[in-house]
Design a protein around this motif. Structure first.
Motif, PDB file in Angstrom:
ATOM      1  N   PHE A 137      65.659  82.794  71.750  1.00  0.00           N
ATOM      2  CA  PHE A 137      67.107  82.998  72.954  1.00  0.00           C
ATOM      3  C   PHE A 137      67.257  83.817  73.416  1.00  0.00           C
ATOM      4  CE2 PHE A 137      67.549  80.033  69.069  1.00  0.00           C
ATOM      5  CZ  PHE A 137      69.745  79.346  69.199  1.00  0.00           C
ATOM      6  N   SER A 144      63.819  88.591  73.621  1.00  0.00           N
ATOM      7  CA  SER A 144      64.143  87.563  73.975  1.00  0.00           C
ATOM      8  C   SER A 144      62.777  86.732  73.617  1.00  0.00           C
ATOM      9  CB  SER A 144      64.258  86.979  75.076  1.00  0.00           C
ATOM     10  OG  SER A 144      63.256  86.943  75.834  1.00  0.00           O
ATOM     11  N   GLN A 203      60.652  87.191  70.821  1.00  0.00           N
ATOM     12  CA  GLN A 203      60.491  87.285  69.877  1.00  0.00           C
ATOM     13  C   GLN A 203      61.736  87.219  68.750  1.00  0.00           C
ATOM     14  OE1 GLN A 203      60.513  92.104  69.065  1.00  0.00           O
ATOM     15  NE2 GLN A 203      58.082  91.582  68.809  1.00  0.00           N
ATOM     16  N   CYS A 204      62.806  86.135  69.854  1.00  0.00           N
ATOM     17  CA  CYS A 204      63.922  85.841  69.495  1.00  0.00           C
ATOM     18  C   CYS A 204      64.080  84.428  69.587  1.00  0.00           C
ATOM     19  CB  CYS A 204      65.583  86.545  70.408  1.00  0.00           C
ATOM     20  SG  CYS A 204      65.202  88.148  69.490  1.00  0.00           S
ATOM     21  N   GLY A 205      62.665  83.767  69.033  1.00  0.00           N
ATOM     22  CA  GLY A 205      62.900  81.896  68.739  1.00  0.00           C
ATOM     23  C   GLY A 205      63.097  81.211  70.670  1.00  0.00           C
ATOM     24  N   GLN A 251      71.795  81.597  64.872  1.00  0.00           N
ATOM     25  CA  GLN A 251      71.124  79.743  64.529  1.00  0.00           C
ATOM     26  C   GLN A 251      70.309  79.828  62.686  1.00  0.00           C
ATOM     27  OE1 GLN A 251      66.972  79.283  66.137  1.00  0.00           O
ATOM     28  NE2 GLN A 251      68.012  76.920  66.635  1.00  0.00           N
ATOM     29  N   LEU A 252      69.475  81.310  62.878  1.00  0.00           N
ATOM     30  CA  LEU A 252      69.539  81.099  61.435  1.00  0.00           C
ATOM     31  C   LEU A 252      69.957  81.191  60.775  1.00  0.00           C
ATOM     32  CD1 LEU A 252      65.969  83.805  62.013  1.00  0.00           C
ATOM     33  CD2 LEU A 252      66.178  81.266  62.051  1.00  0.00           C
ATOM     34  N   LEU A 306      68.457  88.587  70.173  1.00  0.00           N
ATOM     35  CA  LEU A 306      68.579  88.273  68.619  1.00  0.00           C
ATOM     36  C   LEU A 306      70.035  88.097  68.276  1.00  0.00           C
ATOM     37  CD1 LEU A 306      66.908  89.664  66.265  1.00  0.00           C
ATOM     38  CD2 LEU A 306      67.821  91.614  66.041  1.00  0.00           C
ATOM     39  N   SER A 333      65.392  93.865  61.458  1.00  0.00           N
ATOM     40  CA  SER A 333      64.398  92.391  61.969  1.00  0.00           C
ATOM     41  C   SER A 333      63.532  93.911  62.870  1.00  0.00           C
ATOM     42  CB  SER A 333      64.452  91.833  62.657  1.00  0.00           C
ATOM     43  OG  SER A 333      65.303  92.366  63.881  1.00  0.00           O
ATOM     44  N   ILE A 368      65.102  86.084  59.906  1.00  0.00           N
ATOM     45  CA  ILE A 368      64.713  86.962  60.324  1.00  0.00           C
ATOM     46  C   ILE A 368      64.570  88.851  59.995  1.00  0.00           C
ATOM     47  CG2 ILE A 368      67.666  88.045  59.729  1.00  0.00           C
ATOM     48  CD1 ILE A 368      68.182  88.368  62.564  1.00  0.00           C
ATOM     49  N   TYR A 426      69.979  84.273  67.637  1.00  0.00           N
ATOM     50  CA  TYR A 426      68.528  83.898  67.111  1.00  0.00           C
ATOM     51  C   TYR A 426      68.558  84.148  65.806  1.00  0.00           C
ATOM     52  CZ  TYR A 426      63.962  83.661  64.898  1.00  0.00           C
ATOM     53  OH  TYR A 426      62.510  83.497  63.704  1.00  0.00           O
TER      54      TYR A 426
END
Length: 666
Positions: free
Chosen positions: A560, A554, A556-558, A569-570, A563, A547, A579, A566
């Motif tokens: 969350f 956090s 940069q982790c949507g 979830q993806l 990482l 990534s 990602i 995130y």
């Protein structure tokens, strides 16, 4: 060795056809050209040569370079007739020409639909080294695996031990069979009777055959060993096991001794009594030998005259505890440097020579007069790393030798100065690249995958193959150094723990040390650590490398906390591609990237028992055909520093990626 471009077999239950072909990367031949005519000549003669051989094996070369074609054919050792072997090799040639049209290289594993008729292996290539029996043993260019989708019922550990015992015994029999390097066996064990087969090409020596088969057996991991059947092929050897008899008759019946030990009968001498009686005198003899050798070593010169041993003992103070550290002369290539040598090499620790600042102190570049470049790690007095950690790193890393571990050249310990001297690696550390918006573009997908594989190989060496069993406990990007060719080297062993060669179980510590974001949850919260602790850190590394983001970033982790959440979830939504670092091109390597994300999530699962070990990890990385499990929900934890409810613990956390230990009182 062939480079695999295409695997045309779709994995399916083993009762279906198991014919597979690997089309090589040797390029294409010209239609109606010399190479094609040489290949046709081999297709017409090799089947008969293999079937007429007592070993059911043949190698041949047709034509001259650059259009020479080299080929190998091996029929299974239980073929009932010469005609059947000939027909199998001929069918393999036809299959290769249909599936790999115009390819200069191909490997075919030909098995019949009904699983009752033996199969064969065919390979051909324009490579001059193709027929070299030893050179073709390494690499994964002809590796193929297939596994039954059903599982053997029973206790997983018992089943795994039984399968490994069965395959190992069968491999030993095959290596000892001087005629065909072929063996079969059966193991009657509850609840399932298992049948096995092992075979090598007869031109391998017994030792090379055994090594080839053991490499394949090592790929049978905790996941695949409980399947109802499986097979692994490379060009020169193959193994297979099933829950039904798929060959003519077993050559050996094996008792499941390792997974079903007999209980004591109450008569005669008990096993533990025998063990004590044998071990005690052996230990005493070993102790006497060690003492004698230590006394003798260095006491006499080559003329027999008594001499004084050079004093290499350093008395190091830490509080009221005095430690005596005796550096052994046996550590070849290791030097104890004088402090003035280090000062001169680093220009008195000048700022111009400073490479960076870690949690344990600054690191400097240095030059010795003979031109050797070094990296000097100078322990800061405020770092929290004491004599024990310093001694630990020196004694440990000086004994470890692997291409993916940084090499320790020596140390210096004079007064308050504690210094480690390493080989200098010009490309700095991994975090210098993957977390920098400009420099991350220098690492394309192939380089990142090679770095992941190199780290995995280094960890596998620490956990399984070194003379010691080592848990690193502080694996993170800043502790992965890169050499001239961007090959990764694991560094910084100050926090590592050493175990005996047989101890791989969990241990507990009151002193939790490491870096926030990379510590396994059971270690951060309870002080429980094992080889699976490093596996967790490795999983975090995989996701960061893919990534280009830090686990703890956090923002940069949507939204969350890390990482891991995130990525999960993806993955769960089927949007794993989101990602991947934007500097990469996911469409060019989608399968490899998806497998790496899958593997990373497997490594960061909350329960340590659910994570693979590093042997499993390297097998998954090296095989494009091995089925990967679906990961479970990853671990989420938020390590708090200074929580007054934590008792007798030393917590570690990271500030700007520096490892810091903080004592937390009751």
């Amino acid at each position: 060795m062939l480079g695999v471009l295409v695997l045309l077999l779709l994995l399916m239950p083993l009762s279906a056809t198991a014919t597979a072909q690997l089309c090589g990367s040797g390029g294409n031949y010209v239609a109606n050209g010399t190479y094609e005519s040489n290949l046709a000549a081999l297709a017409s003669t090799l089947p008969a040569n293999a079937s007429s051989s007592p070993q059911l094996f043949a190698v041949a070369t047709a034509g001259q370079s650059p259009d020479a074609v080299h080929a190998l054919a091996l029929c299974r050792g239980d073929f009932a007739s010469d005609t059947a072997c000939r027909d199998c090799v001929a069918a393999s040639f036809q299959h290769a020409q249909r599936a790999c049209p115009s390819d200069k290289a191909a490997t075919v594993y030909y098995e019949y639909d009904d699983d009752q008729r033996p199969g064969c292996v065919l390979g051909f290539s324009g490579d001059d080294g193709f027929l070299n029996p030893v050179a073709s043993l390494t690499g994964n260019g002809t590796l193929f695996q297939a596994w039954n989708t059903g599982n053997i019922s029973g206790v997983a550990g018992v089943v795994t031990a039984g399968v490994h015992e069965l395959l190992t015994a069968t491999a030993q029999d095959a290596a000892a069979n001087t005629t065909r390097r072929y063996a079969t066996a059966v193991m009657d064990s509850a609840p399932t009777t298992l049948y096995s087969l092992a075979q090598c090409t007869p031109d391998l020596s017994a030792g090379d055959c055994q090594a080839c088969l053991q490499r394949l057996i090592g790929m049978v991991n905790a996941t695949t060993s409980v399947r109802l059947g499986g097979r692994i092929f490379v060009l020169r050897c193959n193994v297979r096991f099933e829950a039904f008899m798929f060959f003519d008759r077993p050559m050996r019946r094996i008792s499941p001794s390792s997974n079903a030990p007999a209980p004591p009968t109450g008569h005669g001498t008990r096993p533990w009594v025998i063990a004590i009686c044998v071990a005690a005198p052996l230990a005493l003899v070993a102790f006497c030998v060690i003492v004698y050798c230590r006394c003798l070593r260095g006491r006499r010169n080559k003329n027999g005259t008594k001499i004084l041993r050079e004093n290499r003992s350093y008395k190091l103070q830490e509080g009221d505890q005095e430690l005596v550290w005796d550096m052994e002369e046996a550590l070849s290539g290791f030097t104890i440097f004088d402090f003035h040598e280090i000062l001169e090499a680093t220009s008195n620790f000048s700022e111009e020579n400073k490479l960076g600042e870690g949690g344990f102190g600054p690191v400097y570049m240095g030059h010795f007069l003979q031109g050797l470049e070094i990296a000097v790690k100078r322990l800061a007095s405020h770092s929290g790393q004491g004599v024990l950690e310093f001694k630990n790193e020196v004694q440990l890393i000086a004994k470890l030798q692997h291409r993916n571990l940084v090499r320790l050249l020596g140390c210096c310990s004079q007064g308050e100065e504690k210094i480690l001297v390493y080989e200098y690696l010009p490309n700095k550390s991994l975090d210098f690249y993957i977390f920098d918006e400009c420099r991350k573009a220098l690492l394309d997908w192939n380089k990142r995958l090679a770095i992941i594989e190199g780290i995995a190989e280094g960890l596998l060496y620490l956990h399984k193959h070194s003379c010691l069993r080592v848990i690193h406990r502080d694996l993170k990007p800043s502790n992965i150094l890169l050499d001239n060719e961007m090959n990764p080297k694991i560094s910084d062993f100050g926090l590592a723990k050493i175990f005996s060669s047989n101890n791989t179980e969990e241990d507990t510590t009151r002193r939790v040390v490491g870096t926030y974001g990379y510590m396994a949850p059971e270690y951060a919260s309870e002080g429980l650590f094992s080889i699976k602790s490093d596996v967790f850190s490795f999983g975090v590394l995989i996701l960061e490398i893919l990534s280009g983001n830090r686990n703890s970033a956090s923002h940069q982790c949507g939204g969350f906390i890390n990482l891991l959440g995130y990525a999960w979830q993806l993955w769960d939504e089927g949007n794993w591609i989101d990602i991947v670092d934007v500097s990469l091109t996911p469409k060019s390597h989608p399968v490899e990237m998806m497998r790496c994300i899958n593997l990373g999530l497997l490594c960061v699962q909350e329960n340590a028992a659910d994570r693979p070990n590093m042997l499993d990890v390297t097998a998954m990385l090296s095989s494009k055909t091995m089925l990967l499990q679906e990961p479970k929900h990853p671990a989420y934890f938020n390590l708090r520093v200074g929580d007054e409810e934590d008792s007798f613990a030393t917590r570690s956390y990271s500030v700007n990626d520096m490892t810091i230990s903080v004592a937390t009182p009751r």
